[in-house]
Design a protein around this motif. Structure first.
Motif, PDB file in Angstrom:
ATOM      1  N   LEU A 267       0.821  -1.215   0.000  1.00 41.74           N
ATOM      2  CA  LEU A 267       0.000   0.000   0.000  1.00 41.74           C
ATOM      3  C   LEU A 267       0.846   1.252   0.000  1.00 41.74           C
ATOM      4  CD1 LEU A 267      -2.457  -0.951   2.886  1.00 41.74           C
ATOM      5  CD2 LEU A 267      -3.026  -0.843   0.474  1.00 41.74           C
ATOM      6  N   GLY A 268       0.452   2.229  -0.791  1.00 41.21           N
ATOM      7  CA  GLY A 268       1.017   3.567  -0.698  1.00 41.21           C
ATOM      8  C   GLY A 268       0.149   4.378   0.254  1.00 41.21           C
ATOM      9  N   VAL A 269       0.781   5.022   1.213  1.00 41.91           N
ATOM     10  CA  VAL A 269       0.062   5.821   2.208  1.00 41.91           C
ATOM     11  C   VAL A 269       0.647   7.232   2.215  1.00 41.91           C
ATOM     12  CG1 VAL A 269      -0.503   3.799   3.621  1.00 41.91           C
ATOM     13  CG2 VAL A 269       1.578   5.096   4.104  1.00 41.91           C
ATOM     14  N   THR A 270      -0.076   8.151   2.823  1.00 41.96           N
ATOM     15  CA  THR A 270       0.398   9.537   2.811  1.00 41.96           C
ATOM     16  C   THR A 270       1.495   9.799   3.834  1.00 41.96           C
ATOM     17  OG1 THR A 270      -1.375  10.211   4.302  1.00 41.96           O
ATOM     18  CG2 THR A 270      -1.776  10.464   1.938  1.00 41.96           C
ATOM     19  N   VAL A 271       1.408   9.163   4.993  1.00 40.52           N
ATOM     20  CA  VAL A 271       2.384   9.420   6.039  1.00 40.52           C
ATOM     21  C   VAL A 271       2.417   8.242   7.006  1.00 40.52           C
ATOM     22  CG1 VAL A 271       0.760  10.637   7.563  1.00 40.52           C
ATOM     23  CG2 VAL A 271       3.198  11.214   7.665  1.00 40.52           C
ATOM     24  N   LEU A 272       3.572   8.017   7.623  1.00 35.92           N
ATOM     25  CA  LEU A 272       3.713   7.001   8.659  1.00 35.92           C
ATOM     26  C   LEU A 272       4.107   7.683   9.968  1.00 35.92           C
ATOM     27  CD1 LEU A 272       5.400   4.266   6.464  1.00 35.92           C
ATOM     28  CD2 LEU A 272       3.146   4.121   7.538  1.00 35.92           C
ATOM     29  N   GLY A 273       4.140   6.938  11.056  1.00 34.40           N
ATOM     30  CA  GLY A 273       4.178   7.521  12.385  1.00 34.40           C
ATOM     31  C   GLY A 273       5.447   8.191  12.866  1.00 34.40           C
ATOM     32  N   TYR A 274       6.608   7.831  12.358  1.00 30.65           N
ATOM     33  CA  TYR A 274       7.856   8.402  12.845  1.00 30.65           C
ATOM     34  C   TYR A 274       8.400   9.427  11.863  1.00 30.65           C
ATOM     35  CZ  TYR A 274       7.968   4.736  16.382  1.00 30.65           C
ATOM     36  OH  TYR A 274       7.659   3.919  17.435  1.00 30.65           O
ATOM     37  N   ASP A 275       9.155  10.403  12.371  1.00 23.91           N
ATOM     38  CA  ASP A 275       9.807  11.380  11.503  1.00 23.91           C
ATOM     39  C   ASP A 275      10.651  10.651  10.461  1.00 23.91           C
ATOM     40  OD1 ASP A 275       8.744  13.458  13.006  1.00 23.91           O
ATOM     41  OD2 ASP A 275      10.569  13.766  14.184  1.00 23.91           O
ATOM     42  N   ASP A 276      10.540  11.061   9.225  1.00 20.03           N
ATOM     43  CA  ASP A 276      11.327  10.512   8.102  1.00 20.03           C
ATOM     44  C   ASP A 276      11.037   9.057   7.779  1.00 20.03           C
ATOM     45  OD1 ASP A 276      12.781  12.973   7.725  1.00 20.03           O
ATOM     46  OD2 ASP A 276      13.976  12.426   9.487  1.00 20.03           O
ATOM     47  N   GLN A 277       9.976   8.468   8.359  1.00 20.57           N
ATOM     48  CA  GLN A 277       9.647   7.064   8.091  1.00 20.57           C
ATOM     49  C   GLN A 277       8.984   6.921   6.736  1.00 20.57           C
ATOM     50  OE1 GLN A 277       6.976   5.227  10.905  1.00 20.57           O
ATOM     51  NE2 GLN A 277       7.102   3.234   9.895  1.00 20.57           N
ATOM     52  N   LEU A 278       9.480   5.966   5.942  1.00 23.27           N
ATOM     53  CA  LEU A 278       8.939   5.707   4.612  1.00 23.27           C
ATOM     54  C   LEU A 278       8.312   4.324   4.471  1.00 23.27           C
ATOM     55  CD1 LEU A 278      11.943   7.117   2.537  1.00 23.27           C
ATOM     56  CD2 LEU A 278       9.778   8.279   3.059  1.00 23.27           C
ATOM     57  N   VAL A 279       8.686   3.365   5.337  1.00 27.69           N
ATOM     58  CA  VAL A 279       8.244   1.979   5.181  1.00 27.69           C
ATOM     59  C   VAL A 279       7.858   1.401   6.536  1.00 27.69           C
ATOM     60  CG1 VAL A 279       8.896  -0.341   4.361  1.00 27.69           C
ATOM     61  CG2 VAL A 279       9.845   1.684   3.233  1.00 27.69           C
ATOM     62  N   GLU A 280       6.852   0.529   6.533  1.00 22.59           N
ATOM     63  CA  GLU A 280       6.451  -0.227   7.713  1.00 22.59           C
ATOM     64  C   GLU A 280       5.896  -1.566   7.242  1.00 22.59           C
ATOM     65  OE1 GLU A 280       3.546   0.387  11.608  1.00 22.59           O
ATOM     66  OE2 GLU A 280       4.492   2.108  10.634  1.00 22.59           O
ATOM     67  N   ILE A 281       6.163  -2.631   7.997  1.00 21.03           N
ATOM     68  CA  ILE A 281       5.683  -3.963   7.624  1.00 21.03           C
ATOM     69  C   ILE A 281       4.866  -4.539   8.773  1.00 21.03           C
ATOM     70  CG2 ILE A 281       6.291  -6.296   6.890  1.00 21.03           C
ATOM     71  CD1 ILE A 281       9.049  -5.158   6.060  1.00 21.03           C
ATOM     72  N   GLU A 282       3.597  -4.813   8.507  1.00 21.72           N
ATOM     73  CA  GLU A 282       2.742  -5.526   9.468  1.00 21.72           C
ATOM     74  C   GLU A 282       2.764  -6.998   9.093  1.00 21.72           C
ATOM     75  OE1 GLU A 282      -1.170  -3.914   9.156  1.00 21.72           O
ATOM     76  OE2 GLU A 282      -0.564  -1.929   9.850  1.00 21.72           O
ATOM     77  N   ALA A 283       2.670  -7.876  10.096  1.00 26.19           N
ATOM     78  CA  ALA A 283       2.696  -9.310   9.801  1.00 26.19           C
ATOM     79  C   ALA A 283       1.901 -10.104  10.826  1.00 26.19           C
ATOM     80  CB  ALA A 283       4.144  -9.818   9.777  1.00 26.19           C
ATOM     81  N   ILE A 284       1.441 -11.251  10.383  1.00 26.93           N
ATOM     82  CA  ILE A 284       0.821 -12.263  11.238  1.00 26.93           C
ATOM     83  C   ILE A 284       1.604 -13.549  10.981  1.00 26.93           C
ATOM     84  CG2 ILE A 284      -1.263 -13.581  11.771  1.00 26.93           C
ATOM     85  CD1 ILE A 284      -2.857 -11.179  10.605  1.00 26.93           C
ATOM     86  N   ALA A 285       1.927 -14.260  12.048  1.00 26.52           N
ATOM     87  CA  ALA A 285       2.651 -15.527  11.928  1.00 26.52           C
ATOM     88  C   ALA A 285       1.853 -16.626  12.621  1.00 26.52           C
ATOM     89  CB  ALA A 285       4.045 -15.404  12.552  1.00 26.52           C
TER      90      ALA A 285
END
Length: 135
Positions: free
Chosen positions: A112-130
Motif C-alpha cells: 500500500l502507498g500511504v500519505t504518512v507514517l508515524g515516525y519522523d522521516d519514516q517511509l516503510v512499515e511492515i505488518e505481519a501475522i505468523a
C-alpha cells in the motif's frame, strides 16, 4: 522445524510474486506483530529518504520481533507493506527488498502507498501475522 504455514497457490488467477492465500492447522498459535518500523537502536529513523534501506531495516526489526515470539520469517502467514509515497516505483523498491528477504516463502501480501507514517522521516512499515505449531 518446518513451518505450520501452508501457502496456497491460485493457478486460475494472474501470476503474482506471492501466494494468494495461506493457512495453518487447527491448534496453531498465532502471533500478531505490530508494524515493524525502520528504527535504529537509539529510536531514530534509519536511512531517511532511502526506501530500500528502510525496508531492509523493517525486515530486521520484524525478524527480531518474530524471534522473541518463538518464530521466524517462514512462520509468517501474511504481510502488509506500507510505503509513504504515491509513486509506484517507490512501492516497488520497498517491495523488492521485502520479497527478497522472504525468498521462497512468498506469503500473501498487500502493498500500500500511504500519505504518512508515524515516525519522523519514516517511509516503510511492515505488518505481519505468523503461525506456529500449537504448544
Amino acid at each position: 522445524m518446518s513451518s505450520a504455514v501452508q501457502l496456497i497457490r491460485a493457478t486460475a488467477l494472474a501470476d503474482a510474486p506471492y501466494a494468494y492465500a495461506a493457512t495453518a492447522p487447527a491448534g496453531s498459535r498465532f502471533i500478531f506483530l505490530a508494524g515493524a518500523c525502520p528504527l535504529n537502536d537509539d529510536g531514530t529513523t534509519a536511512a531517511p529518504g532511502d526506501y530500500a534501506a528502510q525496508a531492509a531495516r523493517c525486515v530486521q526489526t520484524l525478524e527480531a520481533a518474530l524471534d522473541v515470539a518463538g518464530a521466524n520469517l517462514t512462520d509468517v502467514i501474511s504481510t502488509r507493506v506500507l510505503v509513504a509515497s504515491s509513486a509506484q516505483a517507490d512501492l516497488v523498491t520497498a517491495w523488492d527488498v521485502v520479497h527478497a528477504a522472504f525468498g521462497d516463502h512468498d506469503v500473501p501480501s498487500t502493498l500500500l502507498g500511504v500519505t504518512v507514517l508515524g515516525y519522523d522521516d519514516q517511509l516503510v512499515e511492515i505488518e505481519a501475522i505468523a503461525a506456529v505449531a500449537g504448544e
